[in-house]
Design an enzyme around this catalytic site. Structure first.
Site, PDB file in Angstrom:
ATOM      1  N   GLU A  96     -15.465  28.194  60.369  1.00  4.30           N
ATOM      2  CA  GLU A  96     -16.600  27.736  59.543  1.00  4.30           C
ATOM      3  C   GLU A  96     -17.152  26.442  60.116  1.00  4.30           C
ATOM      4  O   GLU A  96     -16.429  25.670  60.736  1.00  4.30           O
ATOM      5  CB  GLU A  96     -16.154  27.557  58.086  1.00  4.30           C
ATOM      6  CG  GLU A  96     -14.948  26.650  57.873  1.00  4.30           C
ATOM      7  CD  GLU A  96     -15.264  25.187  57.808  1.00  4.30           C
ATOM      8  OE1 GLU A  96     -16.445  24.864  57.546  1.00  4.30           O
ATOM      9  OE2 GLU A  96     -14.364  24.356  58.022  1.00  4.30           O
TER      10      GLU A  96
ATOM     11  N   ASN B 170     -16.253  20.233  66.732  1.00  4.70           N
ATOM     12  CA  ASN B 170     -15.982  19.032  65.934  1.00  4.70           C
ATOM     13  C   ASN B 170     -15.645  17.833  66.818  1.00  4.70           C
ATOM     14  O   ASN B 170     -16.052  16.707  66.532  1.00  4.70           O
ATOM     15  CB  ASN B 170     -14.853  19.305  64.930  1.00  4.70           C
ATOM     16  CG  ASN B 170     -15.400  19.963  63.665  1.00  4.70           C
ATOM     17  OD1 ASN B 170     -16.615  20.096  63.505  1.00  4.70           O
ATOM     18  ND2 ASN B 170     -14.525  20.365  62.782  1.00  4.70           N
TER      19      ASN B 170
ATOM     20  N   PHE C  92     -26.516  13.476  64.693  1.00  6.24           N
ATOM     21  CA  PHE C  92     -25.187  12.852  64.815  1.00  6.24           C
ATOM     22  C   PHE C  92     -25.202  11.642  65.734  1.00  6.24           C
ATOM     23  O   PHE C  92     -24.272  11.383  66.479  1.00  6.24           O
ATOM     24  CB  PHE C  92     -24.125  13.879  65.220  1.00  6.24           C
ATOM     25  CG  PHE C  92     -23.635  14.630  64.001  1.00  6.24           C
ATOM     26  CD1 PHE C  92     -24.494  15.463  63.305  1.00  6.24           C
ATOM     27  CD2 PHE C  92     -22.361  14.445  63.505  1.00  6.24           C
ATOM     28  CE1 PHE C  92     -24.101  16.089  62.140  1.00  6.24           C
ATOM     29  CE2 PHE C  92     -21.947  15.083  62.350  1.00  6.24           C
ATOM     30  CZ  PHE C  92     -22.819  15.913  61.670  1.00  6.24           C
ATOM     31  N   LEU C  93     -26.290  10.896  65.650  1.00  5.97           N
ATOM     32  CA  LEU C  93     -26.385   9.636  66.398  1.00  5.97           C
ATOM     33  C   LEU C  93     -26.647   8.479  65.442  1.00  5.97           C
ATOM     34  O   LEU C  93     -27.309   7.518  65.812  1.00  5.97           O
ATOM     35  CB  LEU C  93     -27.506   9.732  67.449  1.00  5.97           C
ATOM     36  CG  LEU C  93     -27.186  10.559  68.698  1.00  5.97           C
ATOM     37  CD1 LEU C  93     -28.393  10.614  69.638  1.00  5.97           C
ATOM     38  CD2 LEU C  93     -25.980   9.994  69.460  1.00  5.97           C
TER      39      LEU C  93
ATOM     40  N   GLY D  61     -15.284   9.979  58.922  1.00  3.74           N
ATOM     41  CA  GLY D  61     -14.136  10.322  58.077  1.00  3.74           C
ATOM     42  C   GLY D  61     -14.260  11.777  57.674  1.00  3.74           C
ATOM     43  O   GLY D  61     -14.899  12.554  58.368  1.00  3.74           O
TER      44      GLY D  61
ATOM     45  N   CYS E 187     -12.510  17.049  58.124  1.00  2.00           N
ATOM     46  CA  CYS E 187     -12.477  17.816  59.384  1.00  2.00           C
ATOM     47  C   CYS E 187     -12.322  16.969  60.644  1.00  2.00           C
ATOM     48  O   CYS E 187     -11.386  17.163  61.406  1.00  2.00           O
ATOM     49  CB  CYS E 187     -13.743  18.653  59.512  1.00  2.00           C
ATOM     50  SG  CYS E 187     -13.739  20.055  58.413  1.00  2.00           S
TER      51      CYS E 187
HETATM   52  C1  UDX Z   1     -18.017  18.362  59.556  1.00  6.08           C
HETATM   53  C2  UDX Z   1     -18.879  19.241  60.479  1.00  6.08           C
HETATM   54  O1  UDX Z   1     -20.214  18.748  60.512  1.00  6.08           O
HETATM   55  C3  UDX Z   1     -18.828  20.670  60.025  1.00  6.08           C
HETATM   56  O2  UDX Z   1     -19.566  21.494  60.916  1.00  6.08           O
HETATM   57  C4  UDX Z   1     -17.367  21.109  59.994  1.00  6.08           C
HETATM   58  O3  UDX Z   1     -17.222  22.435  59.621  1.00  6.08           O
HETATM   59  C5  UDX Z   1     -16.576  20.208  59.071  1.00  6.08           C
HETATM   60  O4  UDX Z   1     -16.717  18.867  59.505  1.00  6.08           O
HETATM   61  P1  UDX Z   1     -18.299  17.176  57.177  1.00  6.08           P
HETATM   62  O5  UDX Z   1     -16.945  16.606  57.426  1.00  6.08           O
HETATM   63  O6  UDX Z   1     -18.585  17.796  55.854  1.00  6.08           O
HETATM   64  O7  UDX Z   1     -18.617  18.322  58.267  1.00  6.08           O
HETATM   65  O8  UDX Z   1     -19.370  16.024  57.362  1.00  6.08           O
HETATM   66  P2  UDX Z   1     -20.402  15.524  58.455  1.00  6.08           P
HETATM   67  O9  UDX Z   1     -21.750  15.500  57.843  1.00  6.08           O
HETATM   68  O10 UDX Z   1     -20.260  16.241  59.730  1.00  6.08           O
HETATM   69  O11 UDX Z   1     -19.932  13.994  58.624  1.00  6.08           O
HETATM   70  C6  UDX Z   1     -18.613  13.671  59.095  1.00  6.08           C
HETATM   71  C7  UDX Z   1     -18.439  12.188  59.219  1.00  6.08           C
HETATM   72  O12 UDX Z   1     -19.215  11.670  60.301  1.00  6.08           O
HETATM   73  C8  UDX Z   1     -18.862  11.392  57.994  1.00  6.08           C
HETATM   74  O13 UDX Z   1     -17.928  10.358  57.773  1.00  6.08           O
HETATM   75  C9  UDX Z   1     -20.217  10.827  58.373  1.00  6.08           C
HETATM   76  O14 UDX Z   1     -20.537   9.634  57.698  1.00  6.08           O
HETATM   77  C10 UDX Z   1     -20.021  10.585  59.857  1.00  6.08           C
HETATM   78  N1  UDX Z   1     -21.272  10.602  60.612  1.00  6.08           N
HETATM   79  C11 UDX Z   1     -21.992  11.743  60.756  1.00  6.08           C
HETATM   80  C12 UDX Z   1     -21.723   9.419  61.222  1.00  6.08           C
HETATM   81  O15 UDX Z   1     -21.091   8.361  61.109  1.00  6.08           O
HETATM   82  N2  UDX Z   1     -22.862   9.469  61.965  1.00  6.08           N
HETATM   83  C13 UDX Z   1     -23.580  10.604  62.124  1.00  6.08           C
HETATM   84  O16 UDX Z   1     -24.604  10.552  62.827  1.00  6.08           O
HETATM   85  C14 UDX Z   1     -23.153  11.778  61.499  1.00  6.08           C
END
Ligand code: UDX
Length: 435
Positions: A151, A211, A252-253, A260, A263
């Site tokens: 997933e 991931n 994701f930048l 955190g 995942c």
């Molecule tokens: C993630 C993956 O995106 C998803 O595809 C996978 O199945 C499960 O893990 P999730 O953990 O729900 O999803 O959150 P996500 O939106 O990916 O954010 C993860 C962490 O990264 C958060 O702590 C978020 O604050 C941080 N993050 C994300 C950043 O610091 N900067 C970013 O640009 C994006």
């Protein structure tokens, strides 16, 4: 198609409800009696926008039901999905697969006729084979296939991610299972979603690689943010400037306090361990894990520095505790490092989070919880924004200034512009941007 979903956690419940919405007959099974009773009463145990309505609609339409009884739910199932937890094993960081293996044993006991067993839990390479071996040993004559189908759901956007995915990945070893999986994801085929059919090991690795790559991207921009602070550059503009290059992409930048959630921390660590034990160490990912851990620990220092070097006896207002907005999930949230570090440095912490306070209460002590952002600020010596909930994005800055004892804001998510803060007379410290 008749689908059984084992596990009514985050992934199981969202996937089960969405498959039912695709028109399949779905039974979600969980051993936890109270959870099943709640679900049957229409209560959703997790915070996920849109899930409650989706579950209710599909239960009403007779396509979705809940059960404790795997034996009663599995005969005649075309596919049984395993969506149980794979937490980090204490001590070594390997994924704990005991729930997956237990589910495999239980499926072996009750399956009837050709069944596709689909692993949706995040599992290291080789687990699909292991599941096949367990079932084959228990039922040497049974007709079944074991498939990997990871997933990619983000908390807070999981339903949309499920129904409009960038891609679906399916790891199969035989044509018969391909047919069943194609039928299960038919509505997405019709939408022209790319479906990547590959072998099982590749599919298992794709999940970890995705991931780990995203965690690396975040960590890269976080390091650029640190550099920006030293050289007077702006990390948001760096992110835009590189993200517009189609080879890099702008997602994701966002620089922040470190990633955190349920995942990234767990999966990066599991990939590191698998790579080490396979004799092909993933050195970049090892470094990412290390940098992210130490980054989260260092965030409290920014608050201390903003307060002039000491927060002894001061009150710090904290806005946001969850690892990201639109969830009540506290797993590996940066707040779990930041809040205790502030307390250790002698501060009293007052905090508000729109959904995570109940979860936070179980994990941290001595926090004074409030009912809203403004109440949190009353008489505090500084405010720190840890999570970018929408309701923190447009605070009345005059009111913020008047409520705080000193007008100091540390914004770890860059949700305000330095210029508007300067205009409001607030001393503003953000990530990777000139103040
Ligand atoms: C993630 C993956 O995106 C998803 O595809 C996978 O199945 C499960 O893990 P999730 O953990 O729900 O999803 O959150 P996500 O939106 O990916 O954010 C993860 C962490 O990264 C958060 O702590 C978020 O604050 C941080 N993050 C994300 C950043 O610091 N900067 C970013 O640009 C994006």
């Amino acid at each position: 198609m008749r689908v059984t979903m084992i596990g009514t956690g985050y992934v199981g419940l969202v996937s089960g409800a969405c498959f039912a919405d695709f028109g399949h007959d779905v039974v979600c099974v969980d051993k936890d009696e109270s959870k099943i009773a709640k679900l049957e009463a229409g209560e959703i145990p997790i915070f996920e926008p849109g899930l409650e309505g989706l579950v209710a609609e599909n239960v009403k339409a007779g396509r979705l039901s809940f059960s404790r009884d795997l034996a009663a739910s599995t005969p005649n199932a075309d596919a049984v999905f395993i969506a149980v937890g794979t937490p980090s094993r204490r001590g070594d960081g390997f994924a704990d697969l005991s729930y997956v293996y237990k589910a495999a044993e239980e499926i072996a006991e009750v399956m009837d006729g050709y069944t596709v067993i689909v692993n949706k839990s995040t599992v290291p390479v080789g687990t699909g084979q292991e599941v096949e071996d367990i079932i084959r040993k228990a039922r040497p004559d049974a007709e079944f296939s074991v498939v990997s189908n990871p997933e990619f759901l983000r908390e807070g956007a999981a339903i949309n991610d499920f129904k409009h995915p960038d891609r679906v990945v399916v790891g199969v070893e035989d044509e018969r299972a391909v047919k069943v999986m194609r039928e299960i994801y038919r509505p997405l085929f019709l939408n022209e979603t790319p479906i990547v059919f590959t072998n099982r090991a590749t599919s298992e690795l794709i999940k970890y690689a995705a991931n780990a790559f995203l965690a690396t991207k975040i960590t890269f921009i976080n390091e650029m943010a640190d550099l920006c602070e030293k050289v007077g550059a702006n990390v948001q503009e760096v992110a835009r400037g590189i993200g517009l290059d189609g080879r890099i992409g702008g997602k994701f930048l966002h620089a922040g306090p470190g990633y955190g959630g349920s995942c990234f921390p767990k999966d990066t660590l599991a990939l590191v361990r698998t790579a080490q034990s396979s004799g092909a160490p993933a050195r970049i990912v090892e470094t990412v894990v290390e940098i992210n851990d130490s980054r989260k620990k260092r965030m409290a220092d920014r608050v201390i520095a903003a307060c002039g070097g000491s927060i002894e006896g001061k009150t710090i207002a904290v806005l946001g505790l969850t690892f990201k907005p639109n969830t009540d999930d506290m797993r590996d949230s940066p707040s779990l490092d930041i809040v205790p570090a502030l307390q250790k440095a002698g501060a009293k912490v007052r905090a508000f989070d729109p959904a995570g306070m109940k979860e936070a209460e179980a994990l941290m002590s001595d926090i004074d919880y409030t009912e809203g952002p403004y109440q949190t600020l009353e008489g505090a010596d500084a405010v720190v924004i840890i999570t970018e909930w929408d309701e923190f994005r447009a605070l009345d800055l005059e009111r913020v200034k008047s409520l705080l004892k000193a007008p100091i804001m540390v914004d770890l998510r860059n949700i305000y512009r330095p210029a508007e803060m300067a205009e409001a007379g607030i001393q503003y410290y953000s990530i990777g941007r000139p103040s």
